[in-house]
Design a protein around this motif. Sequence first.
Motif, PDB file in Angstrom:
ATOM      1  N   LYS A 114       2.412  17.222  -6.135  1.00 55.45           N
ATOM      2  CA  LYS A 114       3.297  17.918  -7.068  1.00 55.45           C
ATOM      3  C   LYS A 114       2.534  18.464  -8.276  1.00 55.45           C
ATOM      4  CE  LYS A 114       7.239  14.968  -5.830  1.00 55.45           C
ATOM      5  NZ  LYS A 114       8.236  13.984  -6.340  1.00 55.45           N
ATOM      6  N   ARG A 115       1.924  17.573  -9.041  1.00 54.41           N
ATOM      7  CA  ARG A 115       1.345  17.953 -10.320  1.00 54.41           C
ATOM      8  C   ARG A 115      -0.055  18.530 -10.148  1.00 54.41           C
ATOM      9  NH1 ARG A 115       0.278  13.984 -15.606  1.00 54.41           N
ATOM     10  NH2 ARG A 115      -0.170  15.698 -17.063  1.00 54.41           N
ATOM     11  N   THR A 116      -0.265  19.754 -10.615  1.00 55.47           N
ATOM     12  CA  THR A 116      -1.591  20.374 -10.547  1.00 55.47           C
ATOM     13  C   THR A 116      -2.378  20.175 -11.835  1.00 55.47           C
ATOM     14  OG1 THR A 116      -0.887  22.521 -11.410  1.00 55.47           O
ATOM     15  CG2 THR A 116      -0.675  22.167  -9.024  1.00 55.47           C
ATOM     16  N   GLY A 117      -1.658  19.881 -12.938  1.00 57.31           N
ATOM     17  CA  GLY A 117      -2.314  19.745 -14.244  1.00 57.31           C
ATOM     18  C   GLY A 117      -2.626  21.069 -14.901  1.00 57.31           C
ATOM     19  N   GLN A 118      -2.195  22.172 -14.302  1.00 54.49           N
ATOM     20  CA  GLN A 118      -2.596  23.505 -14.781  1.00 54.49           C
ATOM     21  C   GLN A 118      -1.904  23.932 -16.067  1.00 54.49           C
ATOM     22  OE1 GLN A 118      -2.060  25.090 -10.594  1.00 54.49           O
ATOM     23  NE2 GLN A 118      -3.431  26.666 -11.426  1.00 54.49           N
ATOM     24  N   TYR A 119      -2.563  24.826 -16.749  1.00 52.99           N
ATOM     25  CA  TYR A 119      -2.039  25.470 -17.939  1.00 52.99           C
ATOM     26  C   TYR A 119      -2.605  26.883 -17.961  1.00 52.99           C
ATOM     27  CZ  TYR A 119      -6.603  23.579 -19.143  1.00 52.99           C
ATOM     28  OH  TYR A 119      -7.931  23.233 -19.103  1.00 52.99           O
ATOM     29  N   LEU A 120      -2.017  27.723 -18.765  1.00 53.65           N
ATOM     30  CA  LEU A 120      -2.576  29.056 -18.966  1.00 53.65           C
ATOM     31  C   LEU A 120      -3.573  28.979 -20.112  1.00 53.65           C
ATOM     32  CD1 LEU A 120       0.486  31.454 -18.616  1.00 53.65           C
ATOM     33  CD2 LEU A 120      -1.267  30.922 -16.919  1.00 53.65           C
ATOM     34  N   GLY A 121      -4.814  29.357 -19.842  1.00 50.82           N
ATOM     35  CA  GLY A 121      -5.817  29.454 -20.882  1.00 50.82           C
ATOM     36  C   GLY A 121      -5.797  30.852 -21.468  1.00 50.82           C
ATOM     37  N   SER A 122      -6.516  31.041 -22.550  1.00 52.42           N
ATOM     38  CA  SER A 122      -6.438  32.361 -23.177  1.00 52.42           C
ATOM     39  C   SER A 122      -7.554  32.592 -24.172  1.00 52.42           C
ATOM     40  CB  SER A 122      -5.100  32.504 -23.911  1.00 52.42           C
ATOM     41  OG  SER A 122      -5.006  33.763 -24.542  1.00 52.42           O
TER      42      SER A 122
END
Length: 428
Positions: A301-309
Amino acid sequence: MQQGGNVGRRTVLKAAGGSLAVAGLGATATACGGSGSGDGTVTIRYSWWGAEDRAERINKTIALFEKKYPKIKVKTDFQPYTDFWKKFNTQASGGNPPDVFQNAIGFLRKYDAKNVLLDLSRQVEAKNLSMDGFRAGLEKFGEIDGKLLGVPVGSNSMALVIDKPVYTRAGVKPEQGWTWDDFDEAMAKIRDRTGRAGDSGMYGVMYLYDLYLRQNGKAFFTEDGLGFTEADLTAWWTKAEKGVEAGLFADAKKVAQIKPKAALSAELAGSEFTWDNFTVRYTSEGRSEYGLAPIPTTDGKRTGQYLGSLMLSGYKRTEHPEEVARFIDFMVHDPEVARIMGYDRGVPTTQAQWDAYRPTDPVNRAIAAYEESLVESGVLEQITPHPNGADICEAAFLRIAEEMALGSRSVEEAVRQFFTESKTALAG
Protein backbone atom coordinates in the motif's frame (compact mmCIF):
# COMPACT_ATOMS: atom_id res chain seq x y z
CA MET A 1 13.11 19.32 -14.40
CA GLN A 2 13.02 19.00 -18.15
CA GLN A 3 11.48 20.88 -20.97
CA GLY A 4 8.63 19.90 -23.25
CA GLY A 5 10.77 18.13 -25.87
CA ASN A 6 13.84 15.93 -25.84
CA VAL A 7 16.99 17.42 -24.34
CA GLY A 8 20.57 16.27 -24.07
CA ARG A 9 21.93 14.71 -20.92
CA ARG A 10 24.31 17.62 -20.28
CA THR A 11 21.31 19.88 -19.92
CA VAL A 12 19.48 17.42 -17.69
CA LEU A 13 22.38 17.00 -15.31
CA LYS A 14 23.05 20.70 -15.02
CA ALA A 15 19.37 21.41 -14.46
CA ALA A 16 18.78 18.60 -11.95
CA GLY A 17 18.38 19.23 -8.28
CA GLY A 18 20.83 16.92 -6.55
CA SER A 19 22.60 18.44 -3.49
CA LEU A 20 26.25 19.19 -2.86
CA ALA A 21 28.15 20.11 0.26
CA VAL A 22 28.50 23.84 0.81
CA ALA A 23 30.88 25.49 3.25
CA GLY A 24 29.36 27.08 6.35
CA LEU A 25 28.42 30.74 6.38
CA GLY A 26 29.52 33.44 8.73
CA ALA A 27 27.27 36.17 10.05
CA THR A 28 25.38 37.91 7.25
CA ALA A 29 25.81 41.66 7.04
CA THR A 30 23.14 44.07 5.94
CA ALA A 31 23.43 44.82 2.22
CA CYS A 32 21.50 46.10 -0.74
CA GLY A 33 20.22 43.16 -2.80
CA GLY A 34 18.78 45.14 -5.72
CA SER A 35 18.77 48.83 -6.58
CA GLY A 36 16.44 51.71 -7.27
CA SER A 37 16.36 54.74 -9.55
CA GLY A 38 15.01 58.27 -9.42
CA ASP A 39 11.87 57.45 -11.42
CA GLY A 40 10.84 54.73 -8.98
CA THR A 41 12.15 51.84 -11.06
CA VAL A 42 13.55 48.99 -8.96
CA THR A 43 16.09 46.38 -10.05
CA ILE A 44 16.17 42.97 -8.39
CA ARG A 45 18.76 40.25 -8.92
CA TYR A 46 17.66 36.71 -9.81
CA SER A 47 19.98 33.69 -9.88
CA TRP A 48 19.45 30.02 -10.70
CA TRP A 49 21.33 26.90 -11.72
CA GLY A 50 20.88 25.26 -15.09
CA ALA A 51 22.12 25.25 -18.65
CA GLU A 52 21.73 27.61 -21.61
CA ASP A 53 18.33 26.33 -22.70
CA ARG A 54 16.88 26.98 -19.23
CA ALA A 55 18.35 30.47 -19.32
CA GLU A 56 16.71 31.16 -22.68
CA ARG A 57 13.34 30.10 -21.35
CA ILE A 58 13.67 32.05 -18.11
CA ASN A 59 14.74 35.19 -19.95
CA LYS A 60 11.55 34.97 -22.00
CA THR A 61 9.47 34.77 -18.83
CA ILE A 62 11.34 37.74 -17.38
CA ALA A 63 10.49 39.79 -20.46
CA LEU A 64 6.82 39.06 -19.80
CA PHE A 65 7.19 40.01 -16.14
CA GLU A 66 8.89 43.32 -16.96
CA LYS A 67 6.13 44.10 -19.44
CA LYS A 68 3.51 43.59 -16.72
CA TYR A 69 5.59 45.40 -14.09
CA PRO A 70 7.54 48.09 -16.00
CA LYS A 71 8.87 49.59 -12.75
CA ILE A 72 10.62 46.31 -11.81
CA LYS A 73 13.73 45.30 -13.73
CA VAL A 74 15.38 41.90 -13.28
CA LYS A 75 19.13 41.34 -13.49
CA THR A 76 19.91 37.66 -14.09
CA ASP A 77 22.73 35.26 -13.36
CA PHE A 78 23.03 31.48 -13.72
CA GLN A 79 25.63 28.71 -13.45
CA PRO A 80 25.78 24.93 -13.47
CA TYR A 81 24.61 23.43 -10.18
CA THR A 82 27.97 23.09 -8.44
CA ASP A 83 29.18 26.55 -9.45
CA PHE A 84 25.88 28.11 -8.43
CA TRP A 85 26.17 27.04 -4.79
CA LYS A 86 29.83 27.99 -4.57
CA LYS A 87 29.03 31.49 -5.79
CA PHE A 88 25.89 31.76 -3.67
CA ASN A 89 27.80 30.75 -0.55
CA THR A 90 30.40 33.44 -1.22
CA GLN A 91 27.72 36.07 -1.85
CA ALA A 92 25.78 35.14 1.27
CA SER A 93 28.91 35.16 3.38
CA GLY A 94 29.54 38.70 2.18
CA GLY A 95 25.97 39.81 2.80
CA ASN A 96 25.15 40.26 -0.88
CA PRO A 97 23.21 37.29 -2.23
CA PRO A 98 20.65 37.77 -5.04
CA ASP A 99 17.23 39.13 -4.09
CA VAL A 100 15.50 36.02 -5.42
CA PHE A 101 17.04 32.66 -6.32
CA GLN A 102 16.35 29.04 -7.15
CA ASN A 103 16.49 26.80 -4.10
CA ALA A 104 15.99 23.20 -2.95
CA ILE A 105 14.66 21.47 0.17
CA GLY A 106 18.10 20.45 1.45
CA PHE A 107 19.16 24.08 1.84
CA LEU A 108 16.18 25.65 3.61
CA ARG A 109 17.20 25.04 7.22
CA LYS A 110 20.86 25.61 6.40
CA TYR A 111 20.38 29.11 5.07
CA ASP A 112 17.53 29.96 7.42
CA ALA A 113 19.91 29.29 10.31
CA LYS A 114 22.33 31.75 8.71
CA ASN A 115 19.66 34.49 8.43
CA VAL A 116 19.72 34.41 4.64
CA LEU A 117 16.13 33.44 3.74
CA LEU A 118 13.19 35.81 3.57
CA ASP A 119 10.00 34.69 5.33
CA LEU A 120 7.45 35.30 2.59
CA SER A 121 4.46 34.90 4.90
CA ARG A 122 4.11 38.68 5.33
CA GLN A 123 4.01 39.10 1.57
CA VAL A 124 1.21 36.55 1.41
CA GLU A 125 -0.67 38.55 4.06
CA ALA A 126 -0.05 41.72 2.05
CA LYS A 127 -1.44 39.95 -1.05
CA ASN A 128 1.75 40.42 -3.04
CA LEU A 129 2.09 36.63 -3.24
CA SER A 130 -0.69 34.07 -3.48
CA MET A 131 -0.29 30.53 -2.12
CA ASP A 132 -3.69 29.48 -3.47
CA GLY A 133 -4.18 27.06 -6.35
CA PHE A 134 -1.21 24.76 -5.74
CA ARG A 135 -1.49 21.08 -6.62
CA ALA A 136 -1.34 18.18 -4.15
CA GLY A 137 -0.36 20.17 -1.08
CA LEU A 138 2.73 21.70 -2.68
CA GLU A 139 1.98 25.06 -1.06
CA LYS A 140 3.38 23.53 2.15
CA PHE A 141 6.61 22.32 0.58
CA GLY A 142 8.68 25.39 1.46
CA GLU A 143 7.31 25.90 4.97
CA ILE A 144 9.77 25.46 7.84
CA ASP A 145 8.88 26.11 11.48
CA GLY A 146 5.91 28.25 10.49
CA LYS A 147 7.91 30.33 8.00
CA LEU A 148 7.43 30.33 4.24
CA LEU A 149 11.00 30.10 2.96
CA GLY A 150 10.43 28.81 -0.55
CA VAL A 151 7.68 28.65 -3.17
CA PRO A 152 7.67 25.57 -5.44
CA VAL A 153 7.94 26.11 -9.20
CA GLY A 154 7.98 22.52 -10.48
CA SER A 155 7.22 19.08 -9.07
CA ASN A 156 8.57 15.59 -9.53
CA SER A 157 8.51 12.30 -7.68
CA MET A 158 10.67 9.20 -7.47
CA ALA A 159 9.81 6.46 -9.96
CA LEU A 160 11.22 3.32 -11.50
CA VAL A 161 12.15 4.11 -15.09
CA ILE A 162 12.01 0.91 -17.12
CA ASP A 163 13.17 -0.31 -20.52
CA LYS A 164 9.71 -1.32 -21.73
CA PRO A 165 10.80 -3.95 -24.34
CA VAL A 166 13.11 -5.60 -21.77
CA TYR A 167 10.34 -5.83 -19.19
CA THR A 168 7.99 -7.23 -21.85
CA ARG A 169 10.49 -9.92 -22.88
CA ALA A 170 10.96 -10.87 -19.25
CA GLY A 171 7.21 -11.08 -18.67
CA VAL A 172 7.31 -8.45 -15.93
CA LYS A 173 4.43 -6.00 -15.51
CA PRO A 174 4.85 -3.71 -12.49
CA GLU A 175 1.59 -2.56 -10.93
CA GLN A 176 0.69 -0.14 -8.15
CA GLY A 177 1.13 -1.90 -4.82
CA TRP A 178 3.73 -4.46 -5.87
CA THR A 179 6.11 -5.36 -3.05
CA TRP A 180 9.87 -5.51 -2.71
CA ASP A 181 9.61 -9.31 -2.91
CA ASP A 182 7.80 -8.87 -6.23
CA PHE A 183 10.56 -6.50 -7.32
CA ASP A 184 13.28 -9.02 -6.42
CA GLU A 185 11.48 -11.71 -8.42
CA ALA A 186 11.19 -9.33 -11.36
CA MET A 187 14.93 -8.60 -11.26
CA ALA A 188 15.67 -12.32 -11.42
CA LYS A 189 13.31 -12.79 -14.38
CA ILE A 190 14.98 -9.97 -16.30
CA ARG A 191 18.43 -11.41 -15.60
CA ASP A 192 17.43 -14.94 -16.57
CA ARG A 193 15.27 -14.16 -19.61
CA THR A 194 17.10 -11.20 -21.16
CA GLY A 195 20.71 -11.59 -20.00
CA ARG A 196 20.68 -8.10 -18.55
CA ALA A 197 20.85 -6.94 -14.95
CA GLY A 198 17.39 -6.09 -13.71
CA ASP A 199 18.31 -2.68 -12.32
CA SER A 200 21.22 -0.25 -12.19
CA GLY A 201 21.42 -0.75 -8.42
CA MET A 202 20.46 1.13 -5.28
CA TYR A 203 23.69 1.86 -3.43
CA GLY A 204 23.64 5.64 -3.66
CA VAL A 205 20.00 6.46 -4.43
CA MET A 206 19.36 8.37 -1.21
CA TYR A 207 15.82 9.40 -2.05
CA LEU A 208 14.83 5.80 -2.79
CA TYR A 209 16.19 4.74 0.58
CA ASP A 210 14.16 7.56 2.10
CA LEU A 211 10.99 6.08 0.58
CA TYR A 212 11.85 2.63 1.90
CA LEU A 213 12.37 4.05 5.37
CA ARG A 214 9.08 5.96 5.17
CA GLN A 215 7.32 2.76 4.21
CA ASN A 216 8.60 1.35 7.49
CA GLY A 217 7.65 4.26 9.72
CA LYS A 218 10.98 6.09 9.59
CA ALA A 219 12.60 8.64 7.26
CA PHE A 220 16.08 9.52 6.06
CA PHE A 221 15.92 12.84 7.89
CA THR A 222 14.03 14.03 10.91
CA GLU A 223 13.78 17.75 11.62
CA ASP A 224 17.04 17.67 13.57
CA GLY A 225 19.04 14.67 12.35
CA LEU A 226 19.04 11.24 10.74
CA GLY A 227 15.94 9.11 11.14
CA PHE A 228 17.56 5.68 10.89
CA THR A 229 20.25 3.60 12.56
CA GLU A 230 23.55 2.07 11.46
CA ALA A 231 21.83 -1.32 11.50
CA ASP A 232 19.14 -0.03 9.11
CA LEU A 233 21.70 1.24 6.60
CA THR A 234 23.82 -1.90 6.94
CA ALA A 235 20.82 -4.01 5.93
CA TRP A 236 20.02 -1.76 2.94
CA TRP A 237 23.56 -1.65 1.59
CA THR A 238 24.06 -5.38 2.21
CA LYS A 239 21.01 -6.08 0.06
CA ALA A 240 22.44 -3.83 -2.64
CA GLU A 241 25.77 -5.66 -2.50
CA LYS A 242 24.15 -9.10 -2.69
CA GLY A 243 22.04 -7.91 -5.62
CA VAL A 244 25.17 -7.03 -7.58
CA GLU A 245 26.81 -10.34 -6.71
CA ALA A 246 23.73 -12.21 -7.92
CA GLY A 247 23.57 -10.26 -11.18
CA LEU A 248 20.25 -8.65 -10.23
CA PHE A 249 21.87 -5.22 -10.22
CA ALA A 250 24.45 -3.84 -12.65
CA ASP A 251 28.16 -4.12 -11.92
CA ALA A 252 29.17 -0.71 -10.53
CA LYS A 253 32.56 -0.85 -12.24
CA LYS A 254 30.89 -1.24 -15.62
CA VAL A 255 28.49 1.57 -14.78
CA ALA A 256 31.44 3.81 -13.92
CA GLN A 257 33.12 2.99 -17.24
CA ILE A 258 30.20 4.17 -19.36
CA LYS A 259 29.62 7.45 -17.52
CA PRO A 260 28.31 10.03 -18.20
CA LYS A 261 25.81 7.74 -19.93
CA ALA A 262 23.34 6.02 -17.61
CA ALA A 263 23.32 2.28 -17.03
CA LEU A 264 19.74 2.04 -18.27
CA SER A 265 20.29 3.83 -21.58
CA ALA A 266 23.65 2.01 -22.03
CA GLU A 267 21.72 -1.30 -21.81
CA LEU A 268 23.54 -2.50 -18.71
CA ALA A 269 20.28 -2.65 -16.77
CA GLY A 270 16.58 -3.00 -17.41
CA SER A 271 15.50 -0.22 -15.06
CA GLU A 272 16.68 2.57 -12.79
CA PHE A 273 15.23 4.42 -9.79
CA THR A 274 15.27 8.18 -10.30
CA TRP A 275 13.02 11.25 -10.56
CA ASP A 276 10.10 10.85 -12.95
CA ASN A 277 11.09 13.75 -15.21
CA PHE A 278 14.44 12.10 -15.95
CA THR A 279 12.61 9.88 -18.42
CA VAL A 280 13.55 12.55 -20.95
CA ARG A 281 17.21 11.83 -20.30
CA TYR A 282 16.98 8.14 -21.17
CA THR A 283 14.95 8.85 -24.28
CA SER A 284 17.64 11.21 -25.54
CA GLU A 285 20.51 8.87 -24.60
CA GLY A 286 19.21 5.41 -25.43
CA ARG A 287 17.79 3.45 -28.32
CA SER A 288 14.84 1.85 -26.56
CA GLU A 289 11.41 2.91 -25.33
CA TYR A 290 11.21 3.88 -21.67
CA GLY A 291 8.32 4.11 -19.24
CA LEU A 292 7.50 4.85 -15.62
CA ALA A 293 6.66 2.12 -13.12
CA PRO A 294 5.42 2.40 -9.51
CA ILE A 295 7.72 2.31 -6.50
CA PRO A 296 7.72 -1.12 -4.77
CA THR A 297 6.14 -1.24 -1.33
CA THR A 298 6.66 -3.03 1.95
CA ASP A 299 3.00 -3.67 2.71
CA GLY A 300 1.42 -3.44 -0.75
CA LYS A 301 0.00 0.00 0.00
CA ARG A 302 2.36 2.70 1.25
CA THR A 303 5.02 3.92 -1.19
CA GLY A 304 6.30 6.74 1.04
CA GLN A 305 6.25 9.08 -1.97
CA TYR A 306 5.92 12.83 -2.02
CA LEU A 307 6.21 15.48 -4.68
CA GLY A 308 9.62 17.12 -4.61
CA SER A 309 10.23 20.52 -6.08
CA LEU A 310 12.60 23.25 -7.04
CA MET A 311 11.67 26.48 -5.30
CA LEU A 312 12.12 30.21 -5.48
CA SER A 313 13.36 31.91 -2.30
CA GLY A 314 14.08 35.51 -1.37
CA TYR A 315 16.96 37.16 0.49
CA LYS A 316 16.00 38.10 4.05
CA ARG A 317 17.54 41.57 3.88
CA THR A 318 16.54 42.52 0.37
CA GLU A 319 15.52 46.14 0.05
CA HIS A 320 12.67 45.08 -2.23
CA PRO A 321 10.62 42.31 -0.57
CA GLU A 322 7.39 43.38 -2.26
CA GLU A 323 8.96 43.24 -5.72
CA VAL A 324 10.53 39.86 -4.92
CA ALA A 325 7.13 38.53 -3.88
CA ARG A 326 5.41 39.84 -7.00
CA PHE A 327 8.13 38.25 -9.13
CA ILE A 328 7.70 34.85 -7.46
CA ASP A 329 3.92 35.10 -7.70
CA PHE A 330 4.14 35.78 -11.43
CA MET A 331 6.51 32.89 -12.03
CA VAL A 332 4.32 30.30 -10.31
CA HIS A 333 0.87 31.47 -11.42
CA ASP A 334 1.10 33.06 -14.87
CA PRO A 335 -0.15 30.63 -17.57
CA GLU A 336 2.19 31.95 -20.26
CA VAL A 337 5.19 31.21 -18.03
CA ALA A 338 4.12 27.55 -18.00
CA ARG A 339 3.86 27.46 -21.78
CA ILE A 340 7.38 28.87 -22.06
CA MET A 341 9.04 26.73 -19.36
CA GLY A 342 7.30 23.45 -20.15
CA TYR A 343 8.68 20.75 -17.84
CA ASP A 344 12.17 22.26 -17.65
CA ARG A 345 11.94 22.49 -13.84
CA GLY A 346 9.39 19.71 -13.40
CA VAL A 347 5.62 19.57 -13.73
CA PRO A 348 3.96 22.96 -12.96
CA THR A 349 2.99 23.25 -9.31
CA THR A 350 -0.14 25.40 -9.65
CA GLN A 351 -3.34 24.25 -11.29
CA ALA A 352 -3.42 27.32 -13.54
CA GLN A 353 -0.02 26.50 -14.99
CA TRP A 354 -0.80 22.77 -15.14
CA ASP A 355 -3.87 23.54 -17.24
CA ALA A 356 -1.97 26.04 -19.41
CA TYR A 357 0.72 23.58 -20.52
CA ARG A 358 -0.24 20.08 -21.56
CA PRO A 359 2.62 18.38 -23.42
CA THR A 360 1.95 16.67 -26.72
CA ASP A 361 5.04 14.44 -26.90
CA PRO A 362 4.67 10.92 -25.43
CA VAL A 363 7.52 11.17 -22.93
CA ASN A 364 6.30 14.28 -21.14
CA ARG A 365 2.69 13.13 -21.38
CA ALA A 366 3.76 9.98 -19.53
CA ILE A 367 5.40 12.09 -16.81
CA ALA A 368 2.22 14.10 -16.34
CA ALA A 369 0.11 10.93 -16.28
CA TYR A 370 2.42 9.38 -13.69
CA GLU A 371 2.08 12.33 -11.33
CA GLU A 372 -1.68 12.39 -11.87
CA SER A 373 -1.82 8.72 -10.94
CA LEU A 374 0.05 9.42 -7.70
CA VAL A 375 -2.47 12.09 -6.75
CA GLU A 376 -5.48 9.96 -7.70
CA SER A 377 -4.20 6.86 -5.87
CA GLY A 378 -3.75 8.82 -2.66
CA VAL A 379 -0.19 7.62 -1.96
CA LEU A 380 1.41 11.06 -1.68
CA GLU A 381 2.62 12.25 1.71
CA GLN A 382 4.39 15.38 2.97
CA ILE A 383 8.18 15.44 2.82
CA THR A 384 10.00 15.67 6.16
CA PRO A 385 11.80 19.04 6.42
CA HIS A 386 15.53 18.47 6.11
CA PRO A 387 17.79 19.57 8.97
CA ASN A 388 20.66 22.02 8.75
CA GLY A 389 23.54 20.02 7.24
CA ALA A 390 21.32 17.78 5.11
CA ASP A 391 23.08 18.84 1.91
CA ILE A 392 26.42 17.63 3.30
CA CYS A 393 24.88 14.32 4.39
CA GLU A 394 23.41 13.79 0.92
CA ALA A 395 26.74 14.42 -0.77
CA ALA A 396 28.47 12.05 1.66
CA PHE A 397 25.88 9.33 1.06
CA LEU A 398 26.41 9.45 -2.70
CA ARG A 399 30.22 9.55 -2.50
CA ILE A 400 30.62 6.83 0.12
CA ALA A 401 28.10 4.56 -1.60
CA GLU A 402 30.06 4.84 -4.83
CA GLU A 403 33.31 4.01 -3.04
CA MET A 404 31.68 0.95 -1.54
CA ALA A 405 30.15 -0.11 -4.86
CA LEU A 406 33.57 0.10 -6.54
CA GLY A 407 35.11 -2.09 -3.84
CA SER A 408 37.23 0.43 -1.93
CA ARG A 409 35.11 0.13 1.25
CA SER A 410 33.24 -2.72 2.88
CA VAL A 411 29.62 -2.24 3.86
CA GLU A 412 30.62 -1.94 7.51
CA GLU A 413 33.31 0.64 6.76
CA ALA A 414 30.96 2.61 4.52
CA VAL A 415 28.21 2.74 7.13
CA ARG A 416 30.63 3.81 9.83
CA GLN A 417 32.12 6.54 7.62
CA PHE A 418 28.70 7.88 6.63
CA PHE A 419 27.52 8.19 10.22
CA THR A 420 30.80 9.81 11.27
CA GLU A 421 30.57 12.47 8.56
CA SER A 422 26.85 13.01 9.11
CA LYS A 423 27.30 13.50 12.86
CA THR A 424 29.79 16.27 12.14
CA ALA A 425 27.60 17.88 9.47
CA LEU A 426 24.45 17.83 11.58
CA ALA A 427 26.22 19.20 14.64
CA GLY A 428 26.17 22.55 12.85
